[in-house]
Enzyme design. Sequence first.
Site, PDB file in Angstrom:
ATOM      1  N   GLU A 167       7.734  16.783   7.732  1.00 37.59           N
ATOM      2  CA  GLU A 167       6.348  16.715   7.271  1.00 37.59           C
ATOM      3  C   GLU A 167       5.425  17.448   8.231  1.00 37.59           C
ATOM      4  OE1 GLU A 167       2.524  13.778   6.450  1.00 37.59           O
ATOM      5  OE2 GLU A 167       4.377  12.902   7.234  1.00 37.59           O
ATOM      6  N   ASP A 172       2.034   9.877  24.001  1.00 37.57           N
ATOM      7  CA  ASP A 172       0.664  10.380  23.981  1.00 37.57           C
ATOM      8  C   ASP A 172      -0.117   9.687  25.094  1.00 37.57           C
ATOM      9  OD1 ASP A 172      -1.876  11.296  23.412  1.00 37.57           O
ATOM     10  OD2 ASP A 172      -2.080  10.233  21.516  1.00 37.57           O
ATOM     11  N   ILE A 173      -0.614  10.467  26.040  1.00 42.51           N
ATOM     12  CA  ILE A 173      -1.421   9.921  27.133  1.00 42.51           C
ATOM     13  C   ILE A 173      -2.800  10.548  27.042  1.00 42.51           C
ATOM     14  CG2 ILE A 173      -1.641   9.553  29.613  1.00 42.51           C
ATOM     15  CD1 ILE A 173       1.692  10.593  28.304  1.00 42.51           C
ATOM     16  N   ASP A 174      -3.818   9.722  26.864  1.00 48.61           N
ATOM     17  CA  ASP A 174      -5.182  10.192  26.652  1.00 48.61           C
ATOM     18  C   ASP A 174      -6.066   9.714  27.804  1.00 48.61           C
ATOM     19  OD1 ASP A 174      -8.026  10.120  25.598  1.00 48.61           O
ATOM     20  OD2 ASP A 174      -7.007  11.016  23.878  1.00 48.61           O
ATOM     21  N   HIS A 202       0.805  15.405  25.690  1.00 47.18           N
ATOM     22  CA  HIS A 202       1.799  14.864  24.763  1.00 47.18           C
ATOM     23  C   HIS A 202       3.181  15.203  25.284  1.00 47.18           C
ATOM     24  CE1 HIS A 202      -1.429  15.560  21.417  1.00 47.18           C
ATOM     25  NE2 HIS A 202      -1.674  14.463  22.113  1.00 47.18           N
ATOM     26  N   HIS A 234       4.725   8.367  12.560  1.00 46.34           N
ATOM     27  CA  HIS A 234       3.427   8.678  13.163  1.00 46.34           C
ATOM     28  C   HIS A 234       3.347  10.183  13.434  1.00 46.34           C
ATOM     29  CE1 HIS A 234      -0.179   8.379  15.572  1.00 46.34           C
ATOM     30  NE2 HIS A 234      -0.211   7.075  15.405  1.00 46.34           N
ATOM     31  N   LEU A 235       2.217  10.774  13.106  1.00 43.32           N
ATOM     32  CA  LEU A 235       2.008  12.201  13.307  1.00 43.32           C
ATOM     33  C   LEU A 235       1.484  12.486  14.707  1.00 43.32           C
ATOM     34  CD1 LEU A 235       0.182  12.714   9.923  1.00 43.32           C
ATOM     35  CD2 LEU A 235       2.430  13.662  10.446  1.00 43.32           C
ATOM     36  N   LYS A 249      -0.198  15.913  17.120  1.00 44.52           N
ATOM     37  CA  LYS A 249      -0.708  17.278  17.088  1.00 44.52           C
ATOM     38  C   LYS A 249       0.327  18.277  17.586  1.00 44.52           C
ATOM     39  CE  LYS A 249      -4.177  17.893  19.715  1.00 44.52           C
ATOM     40  NZ  LYS A 249      -5.551  17.693  20.179  1.00 44.52           N
TER      41      LYS A 249
END
Length: 421
Positions: free
Chosen positions: A55, A120-122, A177, A331-332, A334
């Site tokens: 996907e 994912d680390i933001d 990411h 889960h998508l 980027k």
Amino acid sequence: MTREETAMELDADETTEVSPMTLGIYYRRAFPHSVYYKWLNYNGAAPTTDFTHREFSFTINDGVYVRYQSFRDASEFQRELVRLSPSKIDIGAIFTAAPKHAKSLQPGVFRPVAKELVLDIDMTDYDAVRTCCQGGAICAKCWKFMVIAMHVLDRALREDFGFSHIMWVYSGRRGVHCWVCDERARQLDDAARKAVAGYLSIVRGGAEKGKKVNLSQRHAHHPHVVRSMEIIEEYFEQVLLEDQEILLTRERWNKVLAALPDEELRNQIDTQWSKRPDKPSVEKWSEMVDIVEKRASKRGAKFALSTFERDIMLQYAYPRLDENVTTHLNHLLKSPFCIHPKTGRVCTPIGQDQFDTFDPFAAPTLACVLKELGSDTAVGGKSQDVSQAAASLTGYVDVFEKFVALLPVSSNSTSHQSLDF
């Protein structure tokens, strides 16, 4: 004006370059289509279900979110990418059938079966501990939290789980990411992914909770904790005490003292520092550690006192994961090499040997790439080799190519048999 402020201003100016027209030029002439296809097809000689049943989600026309896109081969993907010119590309799971046919399939037939293990680390998750920036803003000082995170998590994934095909990618704005591409990682179900996320998560609790690291005596000596502390110790004084000055003001030091499980000691240290509040954080840290260690050495002292220094170092510097991104197979996340719509920066790979040297402010912007492409921007023009067309991307594409070249050929490397129709 500081270097970081200059970089942020450039970001604000260059977002005006992000439009369907300019994105179309980028996707046609600079996007690394060939190696990108090899990555998601896992070096198969012909299209495999790793690619055809994958996907993709495109964000187009100022926020229209189009899910369940899929493509038969690299040519169709490239053609549609140029035609739609999405402002954002998200990558999802591999399904039992081509996602573009999802609506026509019977319930239960269409389901996710594989995807890379992703992290994912933001930077916004560090707002409780960083003092230089807040929200979407970043600078060279707080970027070091990402450096620590990459070192800690990369070592854990390799040494504790035995994974070897790990790619780190700059998110284009304020985080990183991680894509774990080993076949064993891609086959993990939601329960296993949740277990991995839980293993890698040490800091827990919201803003109202003073102490966010609570390790048992057994877990305190776990190899992952010991190794993480060795990494954090290398950076802690520079990042937390000098750059972030986490003990500079009473408001800041009270956040640290809130994790101290001894009210008498909290009051003693608070009173002492209130008399000399201008002391740098390095001095205050040394004083606090000495006071706590003396109390911890006394008979009957709480176990938590003996681990206070370690727990605070972990609480302030250990990576903060978005566990939902890791846990759910569908889960998508980027895509590498898409353009961040708010900064105009390319989401670029970060080599394993580049954690300490990668500069998010040096990541190329769409405006920079367009300038390097020159005046030949006619729609429908021929693609150019990325190394010739956009020099600023070359080093990042090289990192990507080297990573993809080492990926084993997919076990689905024969031509796909699917529910395509």
